[in-house]
Write a protein that holds these residues in place. Structure first.
Motif, PDB file in Angstrom:
ATOM      1  N   SER A 192     -13.259 -11.224 -27.641  1.00  0.00           N
ATOM      2  CA  SER A 192     -12.613 -10.603 -28.804  1.00  0.00           C
ATOM      3  C   SER A 192     -13.479 -10.770 -30.056  1.00  0.00           C
ATOM      4  CB  SER A 192     -11.232 -11.205 -29.027  1.00  0.00           C
ATOM      5  OG  SER A 192     -10.625 -10.654 -30.180  1.00  0.00           O
ATOM      6  N   ILE A 193     -14.100 -11.934 -30.202  1.00  0.00           N
ATOM      7  CA  ILE A 193     -15.011 -12.146 -31.336  1.00  0.00           C
ATOM      8  C   ILE A 193     -16.157 -11.140 -31.263  1.00  0.00           C
ATOM      9  CG2 ILE A 193     -16.652 -13.747 -32.400  1.00  0.00           C
ATOM     10  CD1 ILE A 193     -14.811 -16.049 -31.528  1.00  0.00           C
ATOM     11  N   ARG A 194     -16.706 -10.942 -30.077  1.00  0.00           N
ATOM     12  CA  ARG A 194     -17.798  -9.968 -29.917  1.00  0.00           C
ATOM     13  C   ARG A 194     -17.328  -8.562 -30.304  1.00  0.00           C
ATOM     14  NH1 ARG A 194     -22.330 -10.995 -27.307  1.00  0.00           N
ATOM     15  NH2 ARG A 194     -22.434  -8.853 -26.557  1.00  0.00           N
ATOM     16  N   ARG A 195     -16.105  -8.217 -29.883  1.00  0.00           N
ATOM     17  CA  ARG A 195     -15.591  -6.866 -30.175  1.00  0.00           C
ATOM     18  C   ARG A 195     -15.341  -6.655 -31.663  1.00  0.00           C
ATOM     19  NH1 ARG A 195     -12.468  -7.690 -25.579  1.00  0.00           N
ATOM     20  NH2 ARG A 195     -10.654  -8.308 -26.821  1.00  0.00           N
ATOM     21  N   ASN A 196     -14.890  -7.704 -32.325  1.00  0.00           N
ATOM     22  CA  ASN A 196     -14.457  -7.587 -33.723  1.00  0.00           C
ATOM     23  C   ASN A 196     -15.498  -8.054 -34.730  1.00  0.00           C
ATOM     24  OD1 ASN A 196     -11.396  -6.777 -33.730  1.00  0.00           O
ATOM     25  ND2 ASN A 196     -11.600  -8.259 -32.063  1.00  0.00           N
ATOM     26  N   ARG A 197     -16.712  -8.341 -34.279  1.00  0.00           N
ATOM     27  CA  ARG A 197     -17.698  -8.968 -35.165  1.00  0.00           C
ATOM     28  C   ARG A 197     -17.982  -8.151 -36.424  1.00  0.00           C
ATOM     29  NH1 ARG A 197     -20.310  -7.112 -30.581  1.00  0.00           N
ATOM     30  NH2 ARG A 197     -22.104  -5.718 -30.897  1.00  0.00           N
ATOM     31  N   SER A 198     -17.923  -6.827 -36.330  1.00  0.00           N
ATOM     32  CA  SER A 198     -18.235  -6.003 -37.508  1.00  0.00           C
ATOM     33  C   SER A 198     -17.184  -6.147 -38.604  1.00  0.00           C
ATOM     34  CB  SER A 198     -18.379  -4.537 -37.118  1.00  0.00           C
ATOM     35  OG  SER A 198     -17.154  -4.029 -36.621  1.00  0.00           O
ATOM     36  N   ARG A 199     -15.983  -6.631 -38.241  1.00  0.00           N
ATOM     37  CA  ARG A 199     -14.929  -6.854 -39.243  1.00  0.00           C
ATOM     38  C   ARG A 199     -15.321  -7.938 -40.242  1.00  0.00           C
ATOM     39  NH1 ARG A 199     -10.745  -4.590 -41.136  1.00  0.00           N
ATOM     40  NH2 ARG A 199      -9.221  -6.245 -40.841  1.00  0.00           N
ATOM     41  N   LEU A 200     -16.315  -8.762 -39.873  1.00  0.00           N
ATOM     42  CA  LEU A 200     -16.736  -9.844 -40.773  1.00  0.00           C
ATOM     43  C   LEU A 200     -17.255  -9.291 -42.097  1.00  0.00           C
ATOM     44  CD1 LEU A 200     -16.853 -12.969 -40.509  1.00  0.00           C
ATOM     45  CD2 LEU A 200     -19.282 -12.724 -40.026  1.00  0.00           C
ATOM     46  N   LYS A 201     -17.654  -8.016 -42.113  1.00  0.00           N
ATOM     47  CA  LYS A 201     -18.210  -7.412 -43.326  1.00  0.00           C
ATOM     48  C   LYS A 201     -17.222  -7.393 -44.487  1.00  0.00           C
ATOM     49  CE  LYS A 201     -21.788  -4.369 -41.400  1.00  0.00           C
ATOM     50  NZ  LYS A 201     -21.801  -4.815 -40.001  1.00  0.00           N
ATOM     51  N   ILE A 202     -15.924  -7.455 -44.213  1.00  0.00           N
ATOM     52  CA  ILE A 202     -14.950  -7.414 -45.312  1.00  0.00           C
ATOM     53  C   ILE A 202     -14.652  -8.800 -45.880  1.00  0.00           C
ATOM     54  CG2 ILE A 202     -13.884  -5.311 -44.377  1.00  0.00           C
ATOM     55  CD1 ILE A 202     -11.457  -7.047 -43.592  1.00  0.00           C
ATOM     56  N   VAL A 203     -15.287  -9.832 -45.316  1.00  0.00           N
ATOM     57  CA  VAL A 203     -15.092 -11.204 -45.798  1.00  0.00           C
ATOM     58  C   VAL A 203     -16.181 -11.535 -46.811  1.00  0.00           C
ATOM     59  CG1 VAL A 203     -14.916 -13.637 -45.124  1.00  0.00           C
ATOM     60  CG2 VAL A 203     -14.105 -11.852 -43.564  1.00  0.00           C
ATOM     61  N   SER A 204     -15.840 -12.252 -47.870  1.00  0.00           N
ATOM     62  CA  SER A 204     -16.834 -12.608 -48.888  1.00  0.00           C
ATOM     63  C   SER A 204     -17.904 -13.518 -48.293  1.00  0.00           C
ATOM     64  CB  SER A 204     -16.165 -13.309 -50.074  1.00  0.00           C
ATOM     65  OG  SER A 204     -15.794 -14.630 -49.724  1.00  0.00           O
ATOM     66  N   GLN A 205     -19.141 -13.358 -48.765  1.00  0.00           N
ATOM     67  CA  GLN A 205     -20.249 -14.162 -48.258  1.00  0.00           C
ATOM     68  C   GLN A 205     -20.024 -15.646 -48.539  1.00  0.00           C
ATOM     69  OE1 GLN A 205     -22.959 -13.144 -46.298  1.00  0.00           O
ATOM     70  NE2 GLN A 205     -22.967 -15.364 -46.069  1.00  0.00           N
ATOM     71  N   GLU A 206     -19.398 -15.960 -49.662  1.00  0.00           N
ATOM     72  CA  GLU A 206     -19.148 -17.370 -49.997  1.00  0.00           C
ATOM     73  C   GLU A 206     -18.313 -18.057 -48.912  1.00  0.00           C
ATOM     74  OE1 GLU A 206     -19.937 -15.338 -53.926  1.00  0.00           O
ATOM     75  OE2 GLU A 206     -18.842 -14.858 -52.076  1.00  0.00           O
ATOM     76  N   ARG A 207     -17.279 -17.361 -48.408  1.00  0.00           N
ATOM     77  CA  ARG A 207     -16.415 -17.968 -47.383  1.00  0.00           C
ATOM     78  C   ARG A 207     -17.131 -18.065 -46.043  1.00  0.00           C
ATOM     79  NH1 ARG A 207     -10.565 -15.952 -46.901  1.00  0.00           N
ATOM     80  NH2 ARG A 207     -10.240 -18.134 -46.366  1.00  0.00           N
ATOM     81  N   ILE A 208     -17.958 -17.069 -45.738  1.00  0.00           N
ATOM     82  CA  ILE A 208     -18.743 -17.121 -44.499  1.00  0.00           C
ATOM     83  C   ILE A 208     -19.712 -18.300 -44.549  1.00  0.00           C
ATOM     84  CG2 ILE A 208     -20.525 -15.928 -43.157  1.00  0.00           C
ATOM     85  CD1 ILE A 208     -19.190 -13.276 -44.049  1.00  0.00           C
ATOM     86  N   THR A 209     -20.400 -18.445 -45.678  1.00  0.00           N
ATOM     87  CA  THR A 209     -21.385 -19.514 -45.814  1.00  0.00           C
ATOM     88  C   THR A 209     -20.732 -20.890 -45.818  1.00  0.00           C
ATOM     89  OG1 THR A 209     -22.952 -18.064 -46.932  1.00  0.00           O
ATOM     90  CG2 THR A 209     -23.223 -20.425 -47.304  1.00  0.00           C
ATOM     91  N   ASP A 210     -19.521 -20.993 -46.355  1.00  0.00           N
ATOM     92  CA  ASP A 210     -18.799 -22.264 -46.302  1.00  0.00           C
ATOM     93  C   ASP A 210     -18.576 -22.689 -44.847  1.00  0.00           C
ATOM     94  OD1 ASP A 210     -17.263 -24.447 -47.503  1.00  0.00           O
ATOM     95  OD2 ASP A 210     -15.517 -23.459 -46.635  1.00  0.00           O
ATOM     96  N   GLU A 211     -18.193 -21.741 -43.989  1.00  0.00           N
ATOM     97  CA  GLU A 211     -18.019 -22.061 -42.572  1.00  0.00           C
ATOM     98  C   GLU A 211     -19.366 -22.381 -41.921  1.00  0.00           C
ATOM     99  OE1 GLU A 211     -15.238 -22.521 -40.869  1.00  0.00           O
ATOM    100  OE2 GLU A 211     -14.010 -22.061 -42.631  1.00  0.00           O
TER     101      GLU A 211
END
Length: 473
Positions: A192-211
């Motif tokens: 499911s993560i592989r299928r939905n990976r492009s959805r990550l584009k709507i998340v702010s870079q700051e939150r992605i980088t925190d993870e």
């Protein structure tokens, strides 16, 4: 209570439960605190969910304590927070959420504890414990999160496509918890993560980088980084690292997979240091290799100058990932630029001058540079690694000897730029820079000792060549 709490925690929870009862609210401990207590992990962050106004409950509870802790609250999010004897306590009203396809901002309405548990990212984070008088201490586990802890697996409460499409950051969190806890992501969740990976584009870079930074801080960062790579998430926000992957073969000669080599270097570094930024230097040390890769006839693959390219790439990557544009970035870029230098000193007949220059250039970061370089010695050939490490130990001994003799690391010029301007009665100028450089290079090359008298004599000689005379002469 199904978990073991300290006396302070028990006092806090009974106070919260009693106040919620007086206010006619249901109230529960939920999430990471419950999970970590069950697993025997240290935790100081408490999440409280109630059916109703979480902000009002927080204020009411804080008012019962003699020191009346300050309550921070955010009306838009319905959350409130205070600190109680070193414990961070956050309150929120139970809610249910629905999402539009293009946005991470949900439509939020009041809900039940069951609604709140359904909207959680993972089953192991949906565990709740009642603080209500009628069933105080009872574990509420509708998705078998307790069983998943025992089985050491990562699952979502709802069908994973729904969970991840609603809040794509949950994909990063699933990988982060797998890395932190040593759990396996079940196949349907990983797919499911592989299928939905492009959805990550709507998340702010700051939150992605925190993870990402939380993954980098784990004992074995390669676990999470490899999951990010294999899931396709890494390509969404860090394509430069993905570019390291793969092996190209020409005329039967192939280079190593620089992506997996980098993961090994990060793990080696993590085994020696908890410093996040040193781990970032390990991650970026070969980032310039794809741009410098070249096959040379009769020789094989080369990556000449990749450390210089990597140094230039570091500020751009830090900006892209919303990492700090300060001394941390400069430190990482510096280590990337220098990471080949100590290895080059393992060759025979290396002069003291080369040692001095490394001591000067690395300065106070020498120990970290040596950790990075030692971590960079990777090979499946154990004898080769053993030989390299033995040579590296000799370099460390030589560096210590040269440093003790010449005091280069904490080097301050025996004659400063201000001294030069005062001696010759001149202002800031190209001439001052030339004279400073002459003194520095002479000391580093061992032409003169690192003392004032020798530097002053050299200064006068060089100044005479430049038609400069000391004041009064």
């Amino acid at each position: 209570m199904d978990i073991v709490c300290t006396a302070e925690e028990e006092k806090l929870f009974s106070t919260i439960g009693a106040m919620a009862g007086r206010m006619g609210l249901e109230c529960y401990l939920i999430g990471g605190f419950v999970r970590d207590k069950i697993m025997g992990r240290p935790t100081k962050d408490v999440d409280i969910v109630c059916t109703g106004d979480g902000i009002a409950l927080a204020h009411a509870v804080a008012a019962t304590f003699p020191h009346r802790p300050h309550v921070s609250f955010f009306k838009n999010f319905g959350t409130a927070h205070f600190r109680y004897n070193g414990i961070d306590v956050e309150f929120v009203g139970a809610r249910k959420e629905s999402y539009a396809a293009h946005s991470r901002k949900p439509e939020v309405t009041e809900g039940t504890i069951e609604d709140d548990q359904r909207r959680r990212d993972l089953t192991i984070n949906a565990l709740a414990i009642s603080l209500n008088s009628n069933n105080y201490g009872r574990l509420i586990d509708p998705f078998d999160g307790l069983g998943d802890i025992e089985r050491k697996i990562i699952r979502t409460p709802l069908e994973p496509d729904t969970t991840f499409s609603d809040d794509p950051l949950r994909m990063m969190r699933a990988i982060r918890f797998a890395a932190q806890l040593g759990f396996a992501i079940v196949p349907e969740v990983f797919e499911s993560i592989r299928r939905n990976r492009s959805r990550l584009k709507i998340v702010s870079q700051e939150r992605i980088t925190d993870e990402l930074n939380k993954i980098m801080a784990t004992p074995t960062p390669s676990i999470g980084l490899d999951l990010l790579y294999r899931s396709g998430l890494l390509q969404e926000f860090f394509p430069q690292m993905v570019a390291l992957s793969g092996v190209e073969i020409v005329e039967g000669k192939g280079h190593k997979d620089n992506f997996y080599h980098t993961l090994q270097v990060i793990d080696n570094t993590a085994a020696k240091s908890d410093d996040l930024w040193l781990r970032w230097a390990a991650l970026l040390h070969d980032i310039g290799k794809p741009a410098t890769k070249k096959f040379e006839e009769g020789h094989g693959w080369t990556f000449h100058g990749h450390e210089v390219v990597g140094e230039r790439m570091t500020p751009k990557i830090f900006r892209q990932l919303k990492l700090p544009q300060n001394e941390k970035m400069k430190y990482v870029a510096k280590l990337v630029a220098l990471h080949l230098r100590p290895i080059s000193l393992t060759k025979e007949d290396i002069t003291d001058s080369a040692m001095r220059r490394l001591l000067f250039d690395a300065g106070e970061d020498l120990e970290d540079l040596m950790i990075l370089c030692e971590s960079d010695i990777t090979s499946k050939n154990r004898q080769k690694v053993k030989r390299y490490l033995e040579n590296f130990e000799l370099v460390k001994i030589r560096l210590r000897e040269v440093e003790e003799k010449d005091r280069i690391r904490s080097w301050q010029p025996p004659i400063s730029g201000d001294d030069i301007m005062r001696i010759f009665g001149i202002g800031p100028s190209r001439e001052v820079g030339i004279l400073k450089t002459t003194i520095r290079e002479a000391i580093l090359d061992g032409i003169i000792p690192n003392d004032h008298a020798a530097a002053y004599e050299l200064l006068l000689g060089k100044a005479k060549e430049m038609n400069l005379s000391p004041l009064g002469k």
